[in-house]
Design an enzyme around this catalytic site. Sequence first.
Site, mmCIF file in Angstrom:
data_model
loop_
_atom_site.group_PDB
_atom_site.id
_atom_site.type_symbol
_atom_site.label_atom_id
_atom_site.label_comp_id
_atom_site.label_asym_id
_atom_site.label_seq_id
_atom_site.Cartn_x
_atom_site.Cartn_y
_atom_site.Cartn_z
ATOM 1 N N SER A 173 -6.045 5.129 -3.604
ATOM 2 C CA SER A 173 -6.549 3.776 -3.384
ATOM 3 C C SER A 173 -7.986 3.869 -2.877
ATOM 4 O O SER A 173 -8.830 4.458 -3.540
ATOM 5 C CB SER A 173 -5.639 3.020 -2.405
ATOM 6 O OG SER A 173 -6.070 1.675 -2.253
ATOM 7 N N THR A 174 -8.280 3.348 -1.689
ATOM 8 C CA THR A 174 -9.639 3.321 -1.161
ATOM 9 C C THR A 174 -10.259 4.714 -1.143
ATOM 10 O O THR A 174 -9.703 5.642 -0.564
ATOM 11 C CB THR A 174 -9.638 2.752 0.270
ATOM 12 O OG1 THR A 174 -8.890 1.550 0.292
ATOM 13 C CG2 THR A 174 -11.053 2.474 0.732
ATOM 14 N N HIS A 200 -5.348 2.052 -7.269
ATOM 15 C CA HIS A 200 -5.398 0.615 -6.975
ATOM 16 C C HIS A 200 -6.752 0.082 -7.431
ATOM 17 O O HIS A 200 -7.783 0.368 -6.842
ATOM 18 C CB HIS A 200 -5.216 0.360 -5.483
ATOM 19 C CG HIS A 200 -3.876 0.761 -4.966
ATOM 20 N ND1 HIS A 200 -3.620 0.932 -3.619
ATOM 21 C CD2 HIS A 200 -2.708 1.029 -5.607
ATOM 22 C CE1 HIS A 200 -2.352 1.280 -3.459
ATOM 23 N NE2 HIS A 200 -1.786 1.354 -4.654
ATOM 24 N N MET A 294 -5.799 3.230 1.704
ATOM 25 C CA MET A 294 -5.222 2.497 2.831
ATOM 26 C C MET A 294 -3.818 2.038 2.464
ATOM 27 O O MET A 294 -3.465 1.896 1.297
ATOM 28 C CB MET A 294 -6.095 1.297 3.198
ATOM 29 C CG MET A 294 -6.206 0.217 2.144
ATOM 30 S SD MET A 294 -7.206 -1.172 2.739
ATOM 31 C CE MET A 294 -7.224 -2.229 1.299
ATOM 32 N N ASP A 297 1.536 2.705 0.257
ATOM 33 C CA ASP A 297 2.015 2.901 -1.105
ATOM 34 C C ASP A 297 2.051 4.391 -1.434
ATOM 35 O O ASP A 297 1.112 5.130 -1.141
ATOM 36 C CB ASP A 297 1.097 2.166 -2.087
ATOM 37 C CG ASP A 297 1.667 2.114 -3.492
ATOM 38 O OD1 ASP A 297 2.898 2.143 -3.625
ATOM 39 O OD2 ASP A 297 0.868 2.039 -4.449
#
Length: 357
Positions: A173-174, A200, A294, A297
Amino acid sequence: MPRSSPRAVVADDSHFMRSVISDILSEGGIDVVAQAKNGHEAVQAVREHDPDVVTMDVEMPEMDGIEAVGRIMAQHPTPILMLSAHTDEDADVTFEALQKGAVDFFTKPGGEVSMEMSRLKDQLVDIVHSVAQAEPRAGDTAAETTSSGAGTERPDAAPERYGGRPTLVIGSSTGGPTVVEEVMSSLPLTASLRVLIVQHMPGGFTGRFAERLDARSEYDVSEAQDGARIGSGEALVAAGDQHMEVANYSHGRLRVSLTDDPPVNSVRPAVDVTMKSAAETVDDRLIGVILTGMGEDGADGIRALKERGARTIAQDEASSAVFGMPKRAIETGCVDTITSIESIPAAILDAVPQEVH
C-alpha cells in the site's frame, strides 16, 4: 509537535484548491503551516518550516511538482503526498514523482471539485496522517532501468533453473509502487514464478503501474482482466477498485476473477481477498510477501497462506515507508522471514526449489 497533529505544507497552483485542501486538513487536526502556488515556493516553504508532510500538486507553473519533489528529497527529505488528476498523463507523472521519493498519491476528483473534495475529506486526512509518519526514501535506481527489463542486480546466489511451479502473491500500500518495482526488477525469469500483485491504487493508475512493471522486469506483467490466465513468467496487477480472486488453478496455470464485492479492510482491491483465494485454490508452491503500507490488509491473507504451507515474507520496519501492514502480518506469528526490501528478492528465491539436473 506530536504525530497526532502533523505540520503540513500545501502546494497547488489553484488558490481555490489550496484553500479547500487547507481547510480540510485543518478540520482534520493537521496544522497547515504554509501554502505554495508553485514548486519554487514549495521548496522554500519546506526549508523554512520543516513540515512533517507536503501535499504536492503535479501540474504547477515555474516549477512543477516533479522537480519540486526531486529538490526537496535532495535538500530537505520530507514525506510528500502527490495530488493527481485522473488522466493518463498525470498517472505517468505521478509514478515519476514516486520514483523521485514521494511516498504516495491521492487522486483529485473531477467535476464539482469542492463538493467532491468534501466527500473525500476523511480519506484525504487519513492518508496525510499516514504519509506524515513515513520515512522519506530517496528515489531509487529502478527509474534508470530500460524496457529490456535490466533492473537492479539480482541475487548472486540465484541458480540457473528452478522448479515447483511457484505462485508469488505480493501485497502493498503506502510507499509500495517503487518497492514493488524494486522486487520485480530483481526476480529472474528462470524462477518460473506466477505473480499476483495487489497494490492499493485507484482505477486508472493500475494499468500504468502494470506497464511500468512490465518494462522494468523480465516478467510479462499486465493489469488483471476478469477471466485472465497466467502461467510461468507472467504477472497480474489487481485492477483498481476491484477485488482479484484466484478462481482456478490447473497444471501450473491460474485464472483470476474480478469482483465488485464490498471493500475488505476498507480497501478494494484487498490483499486478503487475493491471498485467501490463492491459499484455497493453488495446490503447488506458494509464497506470500507483505510490503510497506498502512492498515492491516494482508494479515489474514498471510495467516491463510501459512496454514496452507506457504513461505511468508514481510518487509522490515527500517526499510518500510509505513510499517502498518508488515507489522500486522508479523503480529500473526505466521511470517517466516522479516527482512529489508533489498533482501526480499533473495528471500523469495530461497523459497523456490531448485530443479535437480
